[in-house]
Design an enzyme around this catalytic site. Structure first.
Site, short mmCIF file in Angstrom:
data_model
loop_
_atom_site.label_atom_id
_atom_site.label_comp_id
_atom_site.label_asym_id
_atom_site.label_seq_id
_atom_site.Cartn_x
_atom_site.Cartn_y
_atom_site.Cartn_z
N HIS A 262 25.31 60.30 38.51
CA HIS A 262 25.38 62.53 38.34
C HIS A 262 27.38 62.74 38.28
CE1 HIS A 262 26.85 61.42 42.27
NE2 HIS A 262 25.69 61.03 42.62
N HIS B 270 29.71 60.64 40.08
CA HIS B 270 29.80 59.14 39.15
C HIS B 270 31.03 60.07 38.30
CE1 HIS B 270 26.35 58.03 41.03
NE2 HIS B 270 26.92 57.39 40.85
N CYS C 137 20.95 52.04 56.75
CA CYS C 137 20.79 53.38 54.94
C CYS C 137 20.58 52.09 53.74
CB CYS C 137 21.98 54.51 55.37
SG CYS C 137 21.86 55.61 53.98
N CYS D 75 23.59 54.06 51.01
CA CYS D 75 24.68 53.41 51.50
C CYS D 75 25.18 51.59 51.47
CB CYS D 75 25.39 53.64 52.96
SG CYS D 75 25.48 55.83 53.39
N CYS E 161 21.34 59.28 58.33
CA CYS E 161 23.01 59.51 57.57
C CYS E 161 23.81 60.46 57.00
CB CYS E 161 22.80 58.32 56.19
SG CYS E 161 24.21 58.42 55.51
N HIS F 4 23.77 60.85 53.72
CA HIS F 4 22.39 60.72 53.42
C HIS F 4 21.35 61.55 53.46
CE1 HIS F 4 24.42 57.35 50.79
NE2 HIS F 4 23.81 57.85 49.08
N LYS G 167 26.68 68.26 48.43
CA LYS G 167 27.57 67.39 47.89
C LYS G 167 25.70 66.77 46.71
CE LYS G 167 28.05 61.69 48.03
NZ LYS G 167 27.31 61.12 48.22
N LYS H 38 22.36 61.03 43.76
CA LYS H 38 20.90 60.32 43.94
C LYS H 38 20.34 60.83 44.20
CE LYS H 38 22.82 56.66 41.22
NZ LYS H 38 23.33 55.32 40.99
#
Length: 503
Positions: free
Chosen positions: A18, A21, A128, A131, A145, A148, A295, A298
């Protein structure tokens, strides 16, 4: 030449890249290109993190083996980074034999040098998969998390190998305070220092009976924990443990996202200390690319694909926009409106227009040959000041400021055109004054072609059209202050940044 070894974080093989990255890879590539411009001997590493529980899950969903899945993902990621013109010298995958060998060698080295730092114990906690990490209460909000929030945490109880991280907190604080181990920017350093001051807990460095991963040395029932495995890529890519790895190690710069500073600024340096190996000189932790304040990730899904962003105005424009708008320190928003606005105002109307009109006037008034003329002008002074400021900003990894300085000089040069009115000088046959203006403009365009190249590699085409007789790769930052352009035969370049409605 000064060695400069820089790395990016390696990416999970659990889905397409994304824009977060892309920001990291483009930013690191910009730094690599700038360091080459400085004359450094650069070695730039990127790669893929292929051993994780999320890979097993993604492969199962696609009904393929983990090996087939990671091969597919490695090709996908590498293709995107090629499209974004990344110039990495090496591409490491954690499934490669050279990496597996490096992981085993580092663990065996710690076992030999600090046997008390590795031990077996039971662990119970919430895991998680986004992570690939057990989460502490401080890392959990509303039962999820923080990084995420769309994933469920998995209650896990295992008997694992542990690393005595708690033994290294004070030493890391001392190294950070002395500057021997640098964490930047300051906001991230302060976060790491607070984490260290609160005290460290030992960490699990293996998982039980995972079918995909590196077997733990001396214990076939355990697999090396994915993060412990992944961090070692920076070292295994140097050839460690073979003689000569010190040619590259220690790394001069690790570029990572702010969400993984604990791994890179606490666990990784502690691992190296336990193995009596040099620490990386600097970890730079950038912010996130956001869409409407959230944020991009994925797991949450992304409203903008990297492919669509490239197709909007091209790879060079996307590189420029990410580093100019989002920057390389804080979080920043990506919107189509802002992308379109910066493309039109800064790239097309300011930089592109300056290059086009400057070279066109050399053709119109001097047959395409840059005349001899005095370089003593307000624009020359502005250029020298920009070169100095640009060097300071880029040395400090202030990429957003570096990009801004390029556009500020282009803006100043366009204003110089309006102030001097070369068409009036030509009509009045004030040749000496016209020659000075043309020399100043071409010199400025040449400098801009060089200064912008780390952000916008396509400006190599502009440099070539100036007729200097030198390749852009042969030009160093130190050459720009004394650059002379008289006698260059310029070509008319194609539009650098065509507007969509001009098609």
């Amino acid at each position: 030449m000064t060695k400069f070894y820089l790395t990016t974080a390696i990416d999970y093989s659990n889905g397409d890249p994304h824009l977060g990255h892309a920001l990291e890879k483009v930013g690191a590539d910009c730094i690599a290109r700038y360091r080459r411009l400085r004359g450094d001997q650069v070695h730039f590493l990127m790669g893929m993190d292929e051993h994780s529980q999320s890979v097993i899950q993604a492969a199962a969903r696609a009904n393929v083996t983990p090996r087939a899945w990671v091969d597919r993902m490695a090709t996908t990621f590498a293709d995107y980074w090629r499209r974004l013109e990344c110039t990495n010298d090496d591409w490491i995958r954690t499934t490669e034999p050279r990496h597996v060998r490096g992981v085993v060698a580092l663990l065996e080295r710690i076992q030999r040098l600090r046997p008390a730092d590795l031990y077996v114990a039971d662990y119970e906690g919430l895991y998680c998969t986004g992570c690939e990490e057990f989460k502490s209460p401080a890392q959990i909000a509303n039962g999820h998390c923080i990084e995420h929030p769309t994933l469920e945490l998995i209650p896990t109880k295992e008997r694992n190998h542990f690393f005595r991280l708690s033994a290294y907190g004070q030493r890391l604080l001392t190294l950070i305070a002395s500057g021997e181990f640098r964490v930047e920017p300051a906001i991230r350093r302060n976060e790491v220092v607070r984490l260290l001051e609160d005290g460290l807990q030992d960490v699990s460095i293996s998982r039980q009976r995972l079918p995909w991963g590196i077997p733990f040395p001396g214990d076939s029932e355990q697999t090396v924990y994915v993060w412990f495995d992944a961090l070692i890529n920076y070292l295994s890519a140097t050839g460690f443990p073979d003689p000569g790895y010190e040619r590259l190690w220690p790394a001069d710069l690790h570029v990572v996202g702010k969400g993984i500073t604990r791994f890179h600024c606490v666990i990784w340096p502690a691992m190296l200390l336990a193995a009596d190996l040099a620490l990386p000189r600097l970890v730079w932790a950038h912010g996130y690319v956001q869409w409407e304040g959230a944020k991009m990730s994925k797991t949450a899904g992304t409203p903008v694909s990297v492919g669509a962003a490239i197709e909007r105005h091209g790879a060079d424009a996307l590189r420029y926009f990410l580093l100019r708008e989002v920057g390389f320190e804080n979080d920043g928003n990506f919107t189509w409106d802002r992308f379109d606005a910066r493309y039109a105002a800064e790239l097309a109307d300011t930089f592109g227009n300056l290059a086009s009109r400057s070279l066109a006037m050399v053709h119109r008034y001097r047959g395409g040959v840059v005349p001899n003329g005095s370089e003593d002008s307000p624009l020359e002074q502005a250029g020298l000041e920009t070169i100095a400021s640009y060097g300071r900003a880029m040395d400090a990894y202030e990429l957003q400021q570096g990009a801004a300085l390029v556009i500020e000089l282009a803006t100043r040069a366009n204003r110089y055109v309006e102030e001097t009115a070369p068409w009036k000088l030509a009509k009045a046959k004030r040749d000496a004054e016209l020659d000075q203006v043309l020399v100043s403009l071409v010199c400025t365009v040449a400098r801009l072609a060089v200064l912008s190249a780390p952000f916008i590699p396509a400006t190599e085409e502009l440099w070539t059209s100036l007729g200097s007789g030198r390749s852009l790769a042969s030009v160093h930052l130190g050459d720009l202050a004394g650059l002379t352009v008289a006698g260059w035969t310029v070509a008319k370049p194609p539009p650098l940044f065509p507007k969509p409605d001009a098609d």
